[in-house]
Each structure stands twice: as structure tokens, then as C-alpha cells.
Design a protein around this motif. Structure first.
Motif, PDB file in Angstrom:
ATOM      1  N   ALA A   1      -4.207   3.220 -15.710  1.00 42.83           N
ATOM      2  CA  ALA A   1      -4.316   3.833 -14.382  1.00 42.83           C
ATOM      3  C   ALA A   1      -4.541   2.748 -13.350  1.00 42.83           C
ATOM      4  O   ALA A   1      -5.142   1.705 -13.638  1.00 42.83           O
ATOM      5  N   ASN A   2      -4.059   3.003 -12.163  1.00 42.29           N
ATOM      6  CA  ASN A   2      -4.221   2.104 -11.029  1.00 42.29           C
ATOM      7  C   ASN A   2      -5.223   2.756 -10.079  1.00 42.29           C
ATOM      8  O   ASN A   2      -4.930   3.783  -9.467  1.00 42.29           O
ATOM      9  N   LEU A   3      -6.409   2.188  -9.958  1.00 48.34           N
ATOM     10  CA  LEU A   3      -7.446   2.786  -9.119  1.00 48.34           C
ATOM     11  C   LEU A   3      -7.011   2.918  -7.667  1.00 48.34           C
ATOM     12  O   LEU A   3      -7.506   3.783  -6.941  1.00 48.34           O
TER      13      LEU A   3
ATOM     14  N   GLY B   1      -4.230  13.229 -12.871  1.00 44.47           N
ATOM     15  CA  GLY B   1      -4.828  14.552 -12.881  1.00 44.47           C
ATOM     16  C   GLY B   1      -5.111  15.092 -14.266  1.00 44.47           C
ATOM     17  O   GLY B   1      -6.021  15.903 -14.449  1.00 44.47           O
ATOM     18  N   ASN B   2      -4.350  14.646 -15.266  1.00 46.85           N
ATOM     19  CA  ASN B   2      -4.572  15.142 -16.628  1.00 46.85           C
ATOM     20  C   ASN B   2      -5.837  14.550 -17.259  1.00 46.85           C
ATOM     21  O   ASN B   2      -6.281  15.022 -18.305  1.00 46.85           O
TER      22      ASN B   2
ATOM     23  N   LEU C   1     -12.566   4.183  -3.656  1.00 48.91           N
ATOM     24  CA  LEU C   1     -13.728   5.068  -3.635  1.00 48.91           C
ATOM     25  C   LEU C   1     -13.335   6.514  -3.361  1.00 48.91           C
ATOM     26  O   LEU C   1     -13.891   7.443  -3.959  1.00 48.91           O
ATOM     27  N   ASN C   2     -12.379   6.714  -2.494  1.00 50.31           N
ATOM     28  CA  ASN C   2     -11.912   8.074  -2.234  1.00 50.31           C
ATOM     29  C   ASN C   2     -11.244   8.676  -3.467  1.00 50.31           C
ATOM     30  O   ASN C   2     -11.400   9.876  -3.753  1.00 50.31           O
ATOM     31  N   ASN C   3     -10.512   7.857  -4.212  1.00 54.49           N
ATOM     32  CA  ASN C   3      -9.887   8.335  -5.445  1.00 54.49           C
ATOM     33  C   ASN C   3     -10.942   8.694  -6.494  1.00 54.49           C
ATOM     34  O   ASN C   3     -10.806   9.691  -7.219  1.00 54.49           O
ATOM     35  N   LEU C   4     -11.982   7.885  -6.587  1.00 55.46           N
ATOM     36  CA  LEU C   4     -13.061   8.184  -7.521  1.00 55.46           C
ATOM     37  C   LEU C   4     -13.825   9.447  -7.100  1.00 55.46           C
ATOM     38  O   LEU C   4     -14.230  10.248  -7.949  1.00 55.46           O
ATOM     39  N   TYR C   5     -13.985   9.610  -5.802  1.00 57.45           N
ATOM     40  CA  TYR C   5     -14.651  10.804  -5.280  1.00 57.45           C
ATOM     41  C   TYR C   5     -13.887  12.066  -5.699  1.00 57.45           C
ATOM     42  O   TYR C   5     -14.483  13.051  -6.136  1.00 57.45           O
ATOM     43  N   ARG C   6     -12.568  12.017  -5.580  1.00 57.37           N
ATOM     44  CA  ARG C   6     -11.748  13.171  -5.945  1.00 57.37           C
ATOM     45  C   ARG C   6     -11.814  13.455  -7.446  1.00 57.37           C
ATOM     46  O   ARG C   6     -11.619  14.601  -7.876  1.00 57.37           O
ATOM     47  N   ALA C   7     -12.064  12.405  -8.239  1.00 60.32           N
ATOM     48  CA  ALA C   7     -12.085  12.570  -9.704  1.00 60.32           C
ATOM     49  C   ALA C   7     -13.406  13.145 -10.209  1.00 60.32           C
ATOM     50  O   ALA C   7     -13.491  13.572 -11.359  1.00 60.32           O
TER      51      ALA C   7
END
Length: 273
Positions: free
Chosen positions: A198-200, A206-207, A232-238
Motif C-alpha cells: 500500500a502507498n500511504l 478499502g478491503n 494523516l487524512n488517509n489514516l484517519y479515514r482508515a
């Protein structure tokens, strides 16, 4: 092969390509480091001309991935930053169970973001297995990284004495098997831990998400402010609502911390969604 020296134009071409792909920013003080990695890849491909290699790097996705593999830092070991792991085990996990945010019989999923060769992911697996023994909860750990070679090593689960030197003795015998000069993670632990590319910068697949807990330690230091905010926004969504995220002592997220809410637990500052 002779020493590679990049002129300023070539250096910017390489660093811009890496930045667009990964969000990792390399300044002039890293010029020698990049030159060495380019020379290694040119030798592997038996290429003499720098410009020819840079053209390949630009248009060949497979070679670009191999170059990124060569650039990434793989400094890690089991039970790194022990005090933070102790906080997770003894304070955060019990609080999660008490809060009832995870229903009985449910699975607690933990993400190791930037997992490198897997030591952190396996460490988290050991902690979860120990702390949730006898509880009506299952657990899973997912380790993600942009380095495909590091992920292969993580999946293999074989480590030298340096990597395992901080594992408590009782855990070492319980979770790893000696194999000559190395140690192999036992199958029962491996089967509950998944490793994936994965590329942060572009997001968590999503899977794989969502997660109750995210560990992203000593990763953000390699990003500039713009890329760091995207990560950080991507981690927040996860994360699930109320989920916990742990950063490394070396990380600096500055104003981007505001996306998470701070909470003091056991004298330590942790962050939640």
C-alpha cells in the motif's frame, strides 16, 4: 562501474518522480544517497548511461518499484519503543474493552503502517494474543508498506538475533522457533497477520480497512508537510470512530495533529479519531 554524479537537472528529475509517486522528499543533502542507489540499479541492469536509466525509471513501473525498494529505510526490530507498546497493552486495550466500542465476539483489527520487514506487526500480534487470551475477542494485524522486498521478508518471518534481541525470553520461546542463526515466527502467529502493499500517500485499500488501532511510528518523518497531511487524512479515514493511533517519538505532525483528538492515558498522550 564509475561513480555516478547527477547534475542538478537530473537530480530534480529523480526527486520529483519519487515525490510524485511516494510523497517522500529528498533534498540536496541526500544527493549522494540517491546517486549510490541509482548506481546499484544501473549495475543490476548493466546500463552505463545515467540518462538512459532515468528514462527507464520514468516509464517502467516495475523498475520504479525496484528503485523505491532500494530507497526505503528498513531500520526496525521487535518491541521497538517498548514504553509505548506497554501503554497499548496495559492501558489502551483494557480501556477499549471496557468502553464497549467493540462488541463481544468481534475482531480487533490493528494496522502497522509502514511495517517494513514485519517486526512491528509481529510484535503487535504477540501483544494482542497475550492480552486477549481468555477474552471473547478475536484479533488480526495488517502490515502495509510500499517496499515489495521488505514485504516478502515480512511474510517469510525469519529474523536474525539483532531483530529479536528485545523480545522477552518467555515470548521468544512461545512465538518464535530457532533455526540455525535465525528465528522463525511460529505458524499460529503468522496466520493471523496479513502483509499487503500500500502507498500511504494514495490511501489504505478499502478491503483492508477499517481498523480499531493504527500504529504509524517513525514513518511521518520522511514526508514533507503537504504529503504528511495527506497521509494523516488517509489514516484517519482508515480508523473506526473512536479508534486509536500511535505515532513514533521521532515523528512530527505539527498542525496536522488537529485531525485527531488528543487524550492522556497513564501519563502518556495518545490520539483518537
Amino acid at each position: 562501474m564509475k561513480t555516478i554524479i547527477l547534475d542538478n537537472k537530473s537530480f530534480r528529475k529523480v526527486t520529483d518522480l519519487v515525490y510524485r509517486t511516494t510523497g517522500l522528499r529528498y533534498d540536496l543533502n541526500k544527493k549522494y544517497y540517491l546517486e549510490r542507489r541509482i548506481r546499484e540499479r544501473m549495475e543490476a541492469l548493466e546500463i552505463e548511461e545515467v540518462e538512459r536509466y532515468l528514462r527507464i525509471l520514468q516509464f517502467d513501473a516495475l523498475e520504479r518499484q525496484k528503485f523505491i525498494n532500494a530507497l526505503t529505510v528498513k531500520e526496525t526490530y521487535f518491541f521497538r519503543e517498548y514504553e509505548q507498546l506497554k501503554l497499548f497493552a496495559e492501558k489502551v486495550l483494557p480501556r477499549m474493552l471496557q468502553e464497549g466500542s467493540i462488541g463481544l465476539g468481534k475482531t480487533i483489527k490493528v494496522l502497522s503502517a509502514g511495517c517494513a520487514t514485519g517486526e512491528e506487526a509481529y510484535t503487535l500480534g504477540i501483544i494482542l494474543n497475550e492480552m486477549l487470551e481468555g477474552e471473547d475477542f478475536d484479533w488480526r494485524v495488517v502490515g502495509i508498506d510500499i517496499d515489495t522486498l521488505a514485504l516478502e521478508k515480512a511474510k517469510e518471518g525469519t529474523y536474525d538475533t539483532r531483530s529479536i534481541r528485545l523480545i522477552p525470553k518467555e515470548y521468544l520461546s512461545r512465538y518464535l522457533l530457532p533455526d540455525g542463526e535465525f528465528y522463525k515466527v511460529k505458524p499460529f502467529l503468522k496466520q493471523k497477520i496479513t502483509f499487503a502493499w500500500a502507498n500511504l500517500l494514495t490511501g489504505i485499500p478499502g478491503n483492508l480497512a477499517p481498523f480499531e488501532v493504527v500504529f504509524c511510528r517513525n514513518v511521518l518523518i520522511y514526508f514533507d508537510d503537504v504529503s504528511r497531511e495527506r497521509v494523516l487524512n488517509n489514516l484517519y479515514r482508515a480508523l473506526v470512530p473512536g479508534g486509536y493511533i500511535f505515532f513514533g517519538h521521532a515523528d512530527f505532525v505539527g498542525k496536522c495533529f488537529t485531525v485527531f483528538r488528543p487524550e492522556r492515558i497513564g501519563g502518556h498522550l495518545v490520539y483518537r479519531k
